[in-house]
Design a protein around this motif. Structure first.
Motif, PDB file in Angstrom:
ATOM      1  N   THR A 107       0.866  -1.175   0.000  1.00 39.22           N
ATOM      2  CA  THR A 107       0.000   0.000   0.000  1.00 39.22           C
ATOM      3  C   THR A 107       0.906   1.229   0.000  1.00 39.22           C
ATOM      4  OG1 THR A 107      -1.736  -1.147   1.243  1.00 39.22           O
ATOM      5  CG2 THR A 107      -1.792   1.272   1.232  1.00 39.22           C
ATOM      6  N   LEU A 108       0.660   2.170  -0.900  1.00 38.70           N
ATOM      7  CA  LEU A 108       1.463   3.389  -0.988  1.00 38.70           C
ATOM      8  C   LEU A 108       0.793   4.506  -0.196  1.00 38.70           C
ATOM      9  CD1 LEU A 108       2.723   1.676  -3.239  1.00 38.70           C
ATOM     10  CD2 LEU A 108       2.765   3.704  -4.686  1.00 38.70           C
ATOM     11  N   VAL A 109       1.590   5.224   0.575  1.00 36.63           N
ATOM     12  CA  VAL A 109       1.083   6.352   1.361  1.00 36.63           C
ATOM     13  C   VAL A 109       1.984   7.548   1.087  1.00 36.63           C
ATOM     14  CG1 VAL A 109       0.477   7.233   3.638  1.00 36.63           C
ATOM     15  CG2 VAL A 109       0.211   4.784   3.134  1.00 36.63           C
ATOM     16  N   ALA A 110       1.378   8.673   0.685  1.00 36.42           N
ATOM     17  CA  ALA A 110       2.143   9.845   0.251  1.00 36.42           C
ATOM     18  C   ALA A 110       1.775  11.076   1.047  1.00 36.42           C
ATOM     19  CB  ALA A 110       1.897  10.103  -1.238  1.00 36.42           C
ATOM     20  N   TYR A 111       2.749  11.991   1.141  1.00 37.80           N
ATOM     21  CA  TYR A 111       2.486  13.381   1.505  1.00 37.80           C
ATOM     22  C   TYR A 111       2.591  14.191   0.213  1.00 37.80           C
ATOM     23  CZ  TYR A 111       2.297  13.420   6.637  1.00 37.80           C
ATOM     24  OH  TYR A 111       1.910  13.280   7.955  1.00 37.80           O
ATOM     25  N   TYR A 112       1.622  15.108   0.036  1.00 37.88           N
ATOM     26  CA  TYR A 112       1.484  15.883  -1.202  1.00 37.88           C
ATOM     27  C   TYR A 112       1.786  17.342  -0.920  1.00 37.88           C
ATOM     28  CZ  TYR A 112      -1.219  18.153  -5.024  1.00 37.88           C
ATOM     29  OH  TYR A 112      -1.628  18.921  -6.078  1.00 37.88           O
ATOM     30  N   GLY A 113       2.435  18.016  -1.874  1.00 33.58           N
ATOM     31  CA  GLY A 113       2.701  19.443  -1.750  1.00 33.58           C
ATOM     32  C   GLY A 113       3.856  19.848  -2.638  1.00 33.58           C
ATOM     33  N   ILE A 132       9.962  13.270   6.633  1.00 31.63           N
ATOM     34  CA  ILE A 132       9.902  11.821   6.459  1.00 31.63           C
ATOM     35  C   ILE A 132       9.439  11.117   7.727  1.00 31.63           C
ATOM     36  CG2 ILE A 132      12.340  11.468   7.044  1.00 31.63           C
ATOM     37  CD1 ILE A 132      10.281   9.509   4.419  1.00 31.63           C
ATOM     38  N   GLY A 133       9.756  11.664   8.905  1.00 29.39           N
ATOM     39  CA  GLY A 133       9.306  11.048  10.147  1.00 29.39           C
ATOM     40  C   GLY A 133       7.797  11.074  10.272  1.00 29.39           C
ATOM     41  N   ARG A 134       7.189  12.230   9.997  1.00 34.08           N
ATOM     42  CA  ARG A 134       5.727  12.336  10.046  1.00 34.08           C
ATOM     43  C   ARG A 134       5.080  11.430   9.006  1.00 34.08           C
ATOM     44  NH1 ARG A 134       4.462  18.595   9.479  1.00 34.08           N
ATOM     45  NH2 ARG A 134       2.333  17.758   9.418  1.00 34.08           N
ATOM     46  N   LEU A 135       5.642  11.418   7.810  1.00 36.69           N
ATOM     47  CA  LEU A 135       5.094  10.576   6.741  1.00 36.69           C
ATOM     48  C   LEU A 135       5.173   9.100   7.110  1.00 36.69           C
ATOM     49  CD1 LEU A 135       4.039   9.946   3.929  1.00 36.69           C
ATOM     50  CD2 LEU A 135       6.342  10.376   3.021  1.00 36.69           C
ATOM     51  N   PHE A 348      -3.350   3.399  -3.019  1.00 38.26           N
ATOM     52  CA  PHE A 348      -2.503   4.580  -2.886  1.00 38.26           C
ATOM     53  C   PHE A 348      -3.313   5.653  -2.143  1.00 38.26           C
ATOM     54  CE2 PHE A 348       0.052   7.927  -5.591  1.00 38.26           C
ATOM     55  CZ  PHE A 348       0.504   8.506  -4.412  1.00 38.26           C
ATOM     56  N   ILE A 349      -2.802   6.066  -0.984  1.00 34.71           N
ATOM     57  CA  ILE A 349      -3.435   7.105  -0.180  1.00 34.71           C
ATOM     58  C   ILE A 349      -2.483   8.281  -0.096  1.00 34.71           C
ATOM     59  CG2 ILE A 349      -4.387   7.726   2.079  1.00 34.71           C
ATOM     60  CD1 ILE A 349      -3.991   4.084   1.359  1.00 34.71           C
ATOM     61  N   SER A 350      -2.979   9.485  -0.356  1.00 32.75           N
ATOM     62  CA  SER A 350      -2.130  10.674  -0.185  1.00 32.75           C
ATOM     63  C   SER A 350      -2.811  11.650   0.744  1.00 32.75           C
ATOM     64  CB  SER A 350      -1.843  11.333  -1.544  1.00 32.75           C
ATOM     65  OG  SER A 350      -3.020  11.905  -2.082  1.00 32.75           O
ATOM     66  N   TYR A 351      -1.966  12.333   1.532  1.00 28.89           N
ATOM     67  CA  TYR A 351      -2.430  13.378   2.443  1.00 28.89           C
ATOM     68  C   TYR A 351      -2.023  14.733   1.882  1.00 28.89           C
ATOM     69  CZ  TYR A 351      -3.431  10.108   6.297  1.00 28.89           C
ATOM     70  OH  TYR A 351      -3.964   9.118   7.102  1.00 28.89           O
TER      71      TYR A 351
END
Length: 352
Positions: A107-113, A132-135, A348-351
């Motif tokens: 499962t892919l998890v992303a931070y977006y910006g 990267i720690g928060r992600l 794939f989930i992105s925040y």
């Protein structure tokens, strides 16, 4: 009868005849050897013909004599020519990280910006080595037995503008140095980097090609955001943009060919969408084996509204499923457990 010298008169001619036959035989043997050498040099070595990419419909570098592709589900290099009569084995590529984007049931998890600014998403609130720690903590909440997680930086590298700019295309690129920082961070932290492009009035393929240098990296993929794809008379931010399947296919073909030429692992290829009108003729969007294509459903609101949008837009028969969570705009941020309960499964989930 003999002459006064004691020699038979025909012996001289017999000797001459024998010598002539010997010389003729030697010449024939030499000619046969030369002919054999010529045939060996002019013959095509075993394995000299390359195989076509089954996932790419465009021209290949070395087509097979029949013109049909070799059926292979994953990229492989052409065979190495061998000067010996027996065919040489096909060389194996040096293993790259993440040969298949979703291999291992990930499962892919992303931070977006974008870089150095939190205005467009959480990713830019801190430097990549700090965020990267928060992600990683956010991603671990989606981890389940047999379903590991993969962290992703989704970085907006071309940003749509409300003004034409020097090129008149209503977009600008962030600094190359900023992108290079994320490329290095992706390697340090075992992350993927997804380059998000908002083209304004330019075409997606023209903008994507500006980032060829970064897309040559095995960890770097590409995301298209049709919300910001304008016609020649539209201005970003005033209307919701759209793109036709033909333009999407032009980009994916170019990216798949780049992946093949550079002998890269499968690349992440994401299509953002929250209205059905944003990708016209979506049924004709090509799915290519060298790309892991994700239809990423955006849009903020309550959990019920977001799931309803997903059901209206998603083509789960064609694409992997993506889903966006908004820290600020969503009404009641959906929990990881609730997102994982969505069917078909979100990969794939992105925040933002």
């Amino acid at each position: 009868m003999t002459t006064a010298s004691g020699r038979r008169p025909g012996l001289r001619w017999v000797v001459v005849l024998v010598l002539g036959l010997v010389l003729g035989l030697v010449a024939l043997l030499a000619l046969a050897g030369a002919t054999e050498l010529f045939d060996q040099d002019s013959a095509a070595p075993a394995g000299d013909v390359g195989s076509a990419d089954p996932s790419v419909t465009g021209p290949t570098v070395s087509p097979s004599p029949t013109g049909s592709p070799t059926p292979s589900p994953s990229p492989s290099p052409s065979s190495t020519p061998s000067p010996t009569p027996s065919p040489a084995p096909v060389p194996v590529e040096t293993p790259q990280p993440r040969e298949r984007v979703f291999a291992g049931n990930r499962t892919l998890v992303a931070y977006y910006g974008t870089a150095s600014s939190g205005a467009l998403g959480v990713l830019g609130e801190e430097r990549p080595d700090a965020i990267i720690g928060r992600l990683t903590r956010a991603a671990r909440a989606f981890e389940r037995p047999g379903r590991p997680v993969q962290v992703v930086f989704e970085l907006i590298v071309t940003i749509a503008d409300a003004v034409p700019g020097p090129d008149g295309d209503f977009n600008h690129d962030i600094a190359r140095a900023d992108v290079e920082r994320y490329v290095r961070a992706a390697h340090r932290h075992d992350a993927l980097l997804l380059l998000d492009v908002q083209p304004g009035r330019a075409s997606f393929v023209d903008v994507a090609k500006r980032w060829t240098w970064a897309l040559r990296d095995p960890r770097v993929g590409l995301a298209l955001d049709p919300e910001w794809r304008m016609t020649r008379t539209e201005v970003p931010g005033r209307v919701i943009g759209r793109v036709d399947a033909a333009e999407v296919n032009e980009v994916s073909l170019w990216l798949a060919n780049l992946t093949r030429r550079e002998r890269l692992p499968q690349k992440l290829f994401v299509l953002h969408q929250f209205r059905t009108s944003m990708i016209e003729r979506i049924g004709r969007v090509a799915v290519r084996q060298r790309l892991a294509t994700v239809q990423h459903v955006d849009g903020f609101g309550t959990g019920e509204q977001k799931i309803a949008t997903m059901r209206a837009v998603l083509r789960a028969d064609k694409f992997h499923s993506g889903f966006k969570l908004f820290y600020d705009e969503d009404v009641g941020l959906m929990s990881p457990a609730r997102v994982l309960a969505i069917r078909p499964r979100v990969r794939f989930i992105s925040y933002q």
